[in-house]
Scaffold this active site. Sequence first.
Site, PDB file in Angstrom:
ATOM      1  N   HIS A 148     -12.073 -14.473  -1.017  1.00  0.00           N
ATOM      2  CA  HIS A 148     -11.540 -15.694  -0.384  1.00  0.00           C
ATOM      3  C   HIS A 148     -10.017 -15.670  -0.234  1.00  0.00           C
ATOM      4  CE1 HIS A 148     -10.750 -17.123  -4.452  1.00  0.00           C
ATOM      5  NE2 HIS A 148     -11.997 -17.436  -4.706  1.00  0.00           N
ATOM      6  N   LEU A 197      -9.024 -30.216  -2.934  1.00  0.00           N
ATOM      7  CA  LEU A 197     -10.415 -29.766  -2.819  1.00  0.00           C
ATOM      8  C   LEU A 197     -10.956 -29.422  -4.206  1.00  0.00           C
ATOM      9  CD1 LEU A 197     -10.173 -27.378   0.260  1.00  0.00           C
ATOM     10  CD2 LEU A 197     -11.295 -29.606   0.170  1.00  0.00           C
ATOM     11  N   ALA A 198     -12.254 -29.641  -4.388  1.00  0.00           N
ATOM     12  CA  ALA A 198     -12.876 -29.314  -5.672  1.00  0.00           C
ATOM     13  C   ALA A 198     -13.946 -28.251  -5.473  1.00  0.00           C
ATOM     14  CB  ALA A 198     -13.468 -30.572  -6.302  1.00  0.00           C
ATOM     15  N   ASN A 225      -7.082 -18.485  -0.623  1.00  0.00           N
ATOM     16  CA  ASN A 225      -7.438 -19.512  -1.621  1.00  0.00           C
ATOM     17  C   ASN A 225      -7.385 -18.845  -2.996  1.00  0.00           C
ATOM     18  OD1 ASN A 225      -9.547 -20.380   0.921  1.00  0.00           O
ATOM     19  ND2 ASN A 225      -8.135 -21.905   0.104  1.00  0.00           N
ATOM     20  N   GLY A 226      -7.307 -19.666  -4.052  1.00  0.00           N
ATOM     21  CA  GLY A 226      -7.068 -19.097  -5.375  1.00  0.00           C
ATOM     22  C   GLY A 226      -5.684 -18.469  -5.369  1.00  0.00           C
ATOM     23  N   ARG A 269       8.293 -16.199   1.202  1.00  0.00           N
ATOM     24  CA  ARG A 269       7.824 -15.956   2.569  1.00  0.00           C
ATOM     25  C   ARG A 269       7.367 -14.517   2.764  1.00  0.00           C
ATOM     26  NH1 ARG A 269      12.968 -14.806   2.342  1.00  0.00           N
ATOM     27  NH2 ARG A 269      14.158 -13.830   4.020  1.00  0.00           N
ATOM     28  N   HIS A 293     -10.940 -25.098   3.526  1.00  0.00           N
ATOM     29  CA  HIS A 293     -10.169 -24.215   2.641  1.00  0.00           C
ATOM     30  C   HIS A 293      -9.056 -23.467   3.354  1.00  0.00           C
ATOM     31  CE1 HIS A 293     -13.275 -25.053  -0.308  1.00  0.00           C
ATOM     32  NE2 HIS A 293     -12.511 -24.477  -1.214  1.00  0.00           N
ATOM     33  N   ASP A 328     -18.822 -19.722  -0.661  1.00  0.00           N
ATOM     34  CA  ASP A 328     -18.278 -20.138  -1.966  1.00  0.00           C
ATOM     35  C   ASP A 328     -18.888 -21.489  -2.365  1.00  0.00           C
ATOM     36  OD1 ASP A 328     -16.871 -19.724  -4.272  1.00  0.00           O
ATOM     37  OD2 ASP A 328     -14.917 -20.272  -3.475  1.00  0.00           O
ATOM     38  N   ALA A 341      -9.644 -22.818 -10.570  1.00  0.00           N
ATOM     39  CA  ALA A 341     -10.317 -23.658 -11.561  1.00  0.00           C
ATOM     40  C   ALA A 341     -10.885 -22.847 -12.729  1.00  0.00           C
ATOM     41  CB  ALA A 341     -11.437 -24.445 -10.884  1.00  0.00           C
TER      42      ALA A 341
HETATM   43 ZN   LIG Z   1     -12.759 -18.037  -6.564  1.00  0.00          ZN
END
Ligand SMILES: [Zn+2]
Length: 385
Positions: A211, A305-306, A214-215, A222, A246, A268, A135
């Site tokens: 994290h 997810l936000a 994620n991100g 693969r 997450h 987070d 984001a």
């Molecule tokens: Zn982040």
Amino acid sequence: MDKVKIRGRDYRDLTAVEIHAAGGLISDIRPLPQDDSLPILAPGLVDLQVNGYAGVDFNRCPIEEESVLGVTRHLWRQGVTTFLPTVITNGDEEITAMVAAIASARRRFAPVGQSVAGIHLEGPFISPEDGPRGAHDKTFVKAPDWTLFQRFQRAAQGNIRLLTLSPEWPQAPAFIRRCVAEGAVVSLGHTAADARQITAAVEAGATLSTHLGNGAHLLLPRHPNYIWEQLAQDRLWCAMIGDGEHLPMSVLKVFMRVKGARGILVSDATSLAGMPPGRYRLHIGGEVTLSPQGRLSMADNPQLLAGSARSLLYGVNTLIRQGLATRRAAWDMASVRPSALLNLPTRHGLNIGAPLDAVALRQDRQGELTVLAAYQRGGCVWRDE
Ligand SMILES: [Zn+2]
């Protein structure tokens, strides 16, 4: 010097103890006759990634200094006695103003000075690619720039302790070396880097993955890919969001097994953590819905997810409930381990000579931990009445 005594059961083996502190430091730990009615005592939680809490947003300019104190007090109730307010990618002026406000709050309010171990700057030197960028606003993403980082660090009065960047920029290795030489911990995150770039970053002194999992792109080759490459780097610690949303439990389990004692939990948490369920508007992300269970998603696409609205304690309880870790291991992942990574005085946990930053806990039959009281530098700062 103030002398304090706390009775409870040590979180590691549930033996009854009386912890003595003088001048904020643990001076003695004496055995007591076993008493299962005593609360469990554990080191205070340490959260390396807090974007906000209870309506306060560390990414909205301007930050009121009082609001940092407010977040500090809210987090005590969740067992967190140490945290890093996290400022993400933004305009140079905005970042400068926000880190300056957090640094001023540290000087102005003693509880903030004790709880805030530094600032986590997540960006703006991250990947411009959709997916890894998450984001973060693309307009402000840029290559690592030492002069600019020094400007941020001066405004922060040297408080930027953790910096998340992507090593995909050619400037990254030299930049990481300078950051590490100046005492900042460098973490890899929001990245589309290849194996060679990740290796170069680790050799330059990067020690953490932000994290992990994620991100990231929704779809990846693969192998090889940047998740495998970071997992395989033994020198990298690994921060995971343990909110149960997450990362699937299987992924958390594998990351934890691979990283062992270098696995860390973070929340987070965003500004909506600690808020009642409902529909909200965020300046990053737009319209979002916070469910009664604490899941934060996009209002028009609940699959997406936000951000996280759950506390670090929720993550600890998730690992215990899912059988992924013992009480002790789950707690260490969110307390002494992040302290060790940042080389904080709290890294010694509940041992003689360490600061008495601790929490008293109750554990129910399902293993769920709740906080009864929080202590900082020996003093009780919050108690559940
Ligand atoms: Zn982040």
